[in-house]
Design a protein around this motif. Structure first.
Motif, PDB file in Angstrom:
ATOM      1  N   ARG A  66       5.343  -0.675 -26.421  1.00 51.42           N
ATOM      2  CA  ARG A  66       4.913   0.337 -25.695  1.00 51.42           C
ATOM      3  C   ARG A  66       3.407  -0.131 -24.923  1.00 51.42           C
ATOM      4  O   ARG A  66       2.916   0.205 -23.917  1.00 51.42           O
ATOM      5  CB  ARG A  66       4.379   1.408 -26.508  1.00 51.42           C
ATOM      6  N   PHE A  67       2.589  -1.224 -25.996  1.00 49.87           N
ATOM      7  CA  PHE A  67       1.384  -1.463 -25.413  1.00 49.87           C
ATOM      8  C   PHE A  67       1.628  -2.997 -25.209  1.00 49.87           C
ATOM      9  O   PHE A  67       2.196  -3.847 -25.864  1.00 49.87           O
ATOM     10  CB  PHE A  67       0.205  -1.328 -26.630  1.00 49.87           C
ATOM     11  N   THR A  68       0.708  -3.397 -24.102  1.00 52.25           N
ATOM     12  CA  THR A  68       0.887  -5.014 -23.818  1.00 52.25           C
ATOM     13  C   THR A  68      -0.805  -5.371 -23.628  1.00 52.25           C
ATOM     14  O   THR A  68      -1.507  -4.675 -22.778  1.00 52.25           O
ATOM     15  CB  THR A  68       1.374  -4.965 -22.364  1.00 52.25           C
ATOM     16  N   ILE A  69      -1.185  -6.481 -24.409  1.00 56.32           N
ATOM     17  CA  ILE A  69      -2.376  -6.882 -23.937  1.00 56.32           C
ATOM     18  C   ILE A  69      -2.278  -8.436 -23.063  1.00 56.32           C
ATOM     19  O   ILE A  69      -1.380  -8.930 -22.993  1.00 56.32           O
ATOM     20  CB  ILE A  69      -2.959  -7.439 -25.427  1.00 56.32           C
ATOM     21  N   SER A  70      -3.235  -8.399 -22.115  1.00 52.94           N
ATOM     22  CA  SER A  70      -3.327  -9.210 -21.288  1.00 52.94           C
ATOM     23  C   SER A  70      -4.698  -9.837 -20.887  1.00 52.94           C
ATOM     24  O   SER A  70      -5.702  -9.049 -21.179  1.00 52.94           O
ATOM     25  CB  SER A  70      -2.634  -9.311 -19.980  1.00 52.94           C
ATOM     26  N   ARG A  71      -5.005 -10.968 -20.272  1.00 51.51           N
ATOM     27  CA  ARG A  71      -6.150 -11.398 -20.091  1.00 51.51           C
ATOM     28  C   ARG A  71      -6.204 -11.803 -18.497  1.00 51.51           C
ATOM     29  O   ARG A  71      -5.257 -12.684 -18.082  1.00 51.51           O
ATOM     30  CB  ARG A  71      -6.908 -12.321 -21.113  1.00 51.51           C
ATOM     31  N   ASP A  72      -7.339 -11.974 -17.935  1.00 54.62           N
ATOM     32  CA  ASP A  72      -7.583 -12.293 -16.672  1.00 54.62           C
ATOM     33  C   ASP A  72      -8.833 -13.525 -16.782  1.00 54.62           C
ATOM     34  O   ASP A  72      -9.920 -12.883 -16.646  1.00 54.62           O
ATOM     35  CB  ASP A  72      -7.978 -11.499 -15.551  1.00 54.62           C
ATOM     36  N   ASN A  73      -8.667 -14.631 -16.885  1.00 53.01           N
ATOM     37  CA  ASN A  73      -9.789 -15.461 -17.247  1.00 53.01           C
ATOM     38  C   ASN A  73     -10.784 -15.497 -16.075  1.00 53.01           C
ATOM     39  O   ASN A  73     -11.897 -15.943 -16.038  1.00 53.01           O
ATOM     40  CB  ASN A  73      -9.073 -16.891 -17.466  1.00 53.01           C
ATOM     41  N   ALA A  74     -10.225 -15.659 -14.688  1.00 48.55           N
ATOM     42  CA  ALA A  74     -11.112 -15.583 -13.601  1.00 48.55           C
ATOM     43  C   ALA A  74     -12.132 -14.642 -13.589  1.00 48.55           C
ATOM     44  O   ALA A  74     -13.299 -14.394 -13.184  1.00 48.55           O
ATOM     45  CB  ALA A  74     -10.425 -15.620 -12.434  1.00 48.55           C
ATOM     46  N   LYS A  75     -11.654 -13.436 -14.202  1.00 45.67           N
ATOM     47  CA  LYS A  75     -12.245 -12.175 -14.168  1.00 45.67           C
ATOM     48  C   LYS A  75     -13.422 -11.987 -15.719  1.00 45.67           C
ATOM     49  O   LYS A  75     -13.922 -11.029 -15.872  1.00 45.67           O
ATOM     50  CB  LYS A  75     -11.810 -10.846 -13.869  1.00 45.67           C
ATOM     51  N   ASN A  76     -13.066 -12.628 -16.634  1.00 42.08           N
ATOM     52  CA  ASN A  76     -13.237 -12.763 -17.915  1.00 42.08           C
ATOM     53  C   ASN A  76     -13.231 -11.358 -18.697  1.00 42.08           C
ATOM     54  O   ASN A  76     -14.024 -10.592 -19.089  1.00 42.08           O
ATOM     55  CB  ASN A  76     -14.929 -12.993 -17.983  1.00 42.08           C
ATOM     56  N   THR A  77     -12.061 -10.788 -18.359  1.00 41.24           N
ATOM     57  CA  THR A  77     -11.565  -9.518 -18.766  1.00 41.24           C
ATOM     58  C   THR A  77     -10.375  -9.640 -19.481  1.00 41.24           C
ATOM     59  O   THR A  77      -9.276 -10.269 -19.060  1.00 41.24           O
ATOM     60  CB  THR A  77     -11.521  -8.480 -17.438  1.00 41.24           C
ATOM     61  N   VAL A  78     -10.073  -8.838 -20.499  1.00 39.32           N
ATOM     62  CA  VAL A  78      -9.032  -8.587 -21.258  1.00 39.32           C
ATOM     63  C   VAL A  78      -8.509  -7.023 -20.926  1.00 39.32           C
ATOM     64  O   VAL A  78      -9.388  -6.226 -20.792  1.00 39.32           O
ATOM     65  CB  VAL A  78      -9.186  -8.859 -22.618  1.00 39.32           C
ATOM     66  N   TYR A  79      -7.488  -6.853 -20.748  1.00 36.49           N
ATOM     67  CA  TYR A  79      -6.763  -5.410 -20.776  1.00 36.49           C
ATOM     68  C   TYR A  79      -5.747  -5.130 -21.813  1.00 36.49           C
ATOM     69  O   TYR A  79      -5.183  -5.873 -22.551  1.00 36.49           O
ATOM     70  CB  TYR A  79      -5.914  -5.489 -19.312  1.00 36.49           C
ATOM     71  N   LEU A  80      -5.710  -3.835 -21.908  1.00 34.97           N
ATOM     72  CA  LEU A  80      -4.630  -3.313 -22.982  1.00 34.97           C
ATOM     73  C   LEU A  80      -4.013  -2.198 -22.115  1.00 34.97           C
ATOM     74  O   LEU A  80      -4.336  -1.045 -21.558  1.00 34.97           O
ATOM     75  CB  LEU A  80      -5.425  -2.576 -24.166  1.00 34.97           C
ATOM     76  N   GLN A  81      -2.513  -2.458 -21.673  1.00 37.94           N
ATOM     77  CA  GLN A  81      -2.013  -1.285 -20.940  1.00 37.94           C
ATOM     78  C   GLN A  81      -0.937  -0.701 -22.068  1.00 37.94           C
ATOM     79  O   GLN A  81      -0.382  -1.223 -22.774  1.00 37.94           O
ATOM     80  CB  GLN A  81      -0.860  -2.175 -19.954  1.00 37.94           C
ATOM     81  N   MET A  82      -1.168   0.626 -21.870  1.00 35.07           N
ATOM     82  CA  MET A  82      -0.659   1.454 -22.861  1.00 35.07           C
ATOM     83  C   MET A  82       0.282   2.425 -22.261  1.00 35.07           C
ATOM     84  O   MET A  82      -0.192   3.257 -21.448  1.00 35.07           O
ATOM     85  CB  MET A  82      -1.729   2.381 -23.755  1.00 35.07           C
ATOM     86  N   ASN A  83       1.374   2.457 -22.773  1.00 35.29           N
ATOM     87  CA  ASN A  83       2.579   3.252 -22.014  1.00 35.29           C
ATOM     88  C   ASN A  83       3.117   4.050 -22.951  1.00 35.29           C
ATOM     89  O   ASN A  83       2.933   3.780 -24.425  1.00 35.29           O
ATOM     90  CB  ASN A  83       3.640   2.397 -21.337  1.00 35.29           C
ATOM     91  N   SER A  84       3.911   4.939 -22.660  1.00 33.07           N
ATOM     92  CA  SER A  84       4.547   6.057 -23.526  1.00 33.07           C
ATOM     93  C   SER A  84       3.667   6.357 -24.759  1.00 33.07           C
ATOM     94  O   SER A  84       3.993   6.413 -25.771  1.00 33.07           O
ATOM     95  CB  SER A  84       5.804   5.462 -24.191  1.00 33.07           C
ATOM     96  N   LEU A  85       2.443   6.903 -24.390  1.00 34.98           N
ATOM     97  CA  LEU A  85       1.445   7.310 -25.249  1.00 34.98           C
ATOM     98  C   LEU A  85       1.808   8.449 -26.360  1.00 34.98           C
ATOM     99  O   LEU A  85       2.502   9.410 -25.701  1.00 34.98           O
ATOM    100  CB  LEU A  85       0.120   7.590 -24.572  1.00 34.98           C
ATOM    101  N   LYS A  86       1.406   8.464 -27.399  1.00 39.23           N
ATOM    102  CA  LYS A  86       1.562   9.508 -28.557  1.00 39.23           C
ATOM    103  C   LYS A  86       0.436   9.961 -28.848  1.00 39.23           C
ATOM    104  O   LYS A  86      -0.585   9.407 -28.896  1.00 39.23           O
ATOM    105  CB  LYS A  86       2.545   9.067 -29.598  1.00 39.23           C
ATOM    106  N   PRO A  87       0.417  11.291 -29.358  1.00 42.75           N
ATOM    107  CA  PRO A  87      -0.682  11.957 -29.942  1.00 42.75           C
ATOM    108  C   PRO A  87      -1.397  10.998 -30.890  1.00 42.75           C
ATOM    109  O   PRO A  87      -2.430  11.097 -31.262  1.00 42.75           O
ATOM    110  CB  PRO A  87      -0.225  13.207 -30.378  1.00 42.75           C
ATOM    111  N   GLU A  88      -0.517  10.398 -31.807  1.00 41.13           N
ATOM    112  CA  GLU A  88      -1.171   9.688 -32.844  1.00 41.13           C
ATOM    113  C   GLU A  88      -1.893   8.179 -32.191  1.00 41.13           C
ATOM    114  O   GLU A  88      -2.502   7.622 -33.055  1.00 41.13           O
ATOM    115  CB  GLU A  88      -0.045   9.003 -33.921  1.00 41.13           C
TER     116      GLU A  88
END
Length: 118
Positions: A66-88
């Protein structure tokens, strides 16, 4: 050391998606691992996902698929894509960096609230 600033949290309905961003500044070259943690009030902070300098990623069993972590070194940024989110998944999400700068260190962002309604 490094400074971390998160963004992208908010309120979403169950089944929805959010993308968190973590912008790093300072001694970027010293970072070895970056990750996302989350914490619910009254509970321990738990590790959600990590990404290393060579791009290796790992996710907690509770978010795999459901979640995917990724990084963009050119932007010095890390992302967390969260899909199918649940209340928990509702929690404050923190960005974290582990590194070496004369000595080992870890840095934390200020946190961003994610709320998933049922």
């Amino acid at each position: 050391q490094v400074q971390l600033v998160e963004s992208g949290g908010g309120l979403v309905q169950a089944g929805g998606s959010l993308r968190l961003s973590c912008a790093a500044s300072g001694a970027i070259f010293s970072i070895n691992v970056m990750g996302w943690w989350r914490q619910v009030a009254g509970k321990q902070r738990e590790l959600v996902a990590t990404v290393t300098n060579d791009g290796s990623t790992n996710c907690a069993d509770s978010v795999k698929g459901r979640f995917t972590i990724s990084r963009d070194n050119a932007k010095n940024t890390v992302y967390l894509q969260m899909n199918s989110l649940k209340p928990e998944d509702t929690a404050v999400y923190y960005c974290h960096a582990l590194g070496w700068y004369g000595r080992p260190y870890d840095s934390w962002g200020q946190g961003t609230q994610v709320t998933v309604s049922s």
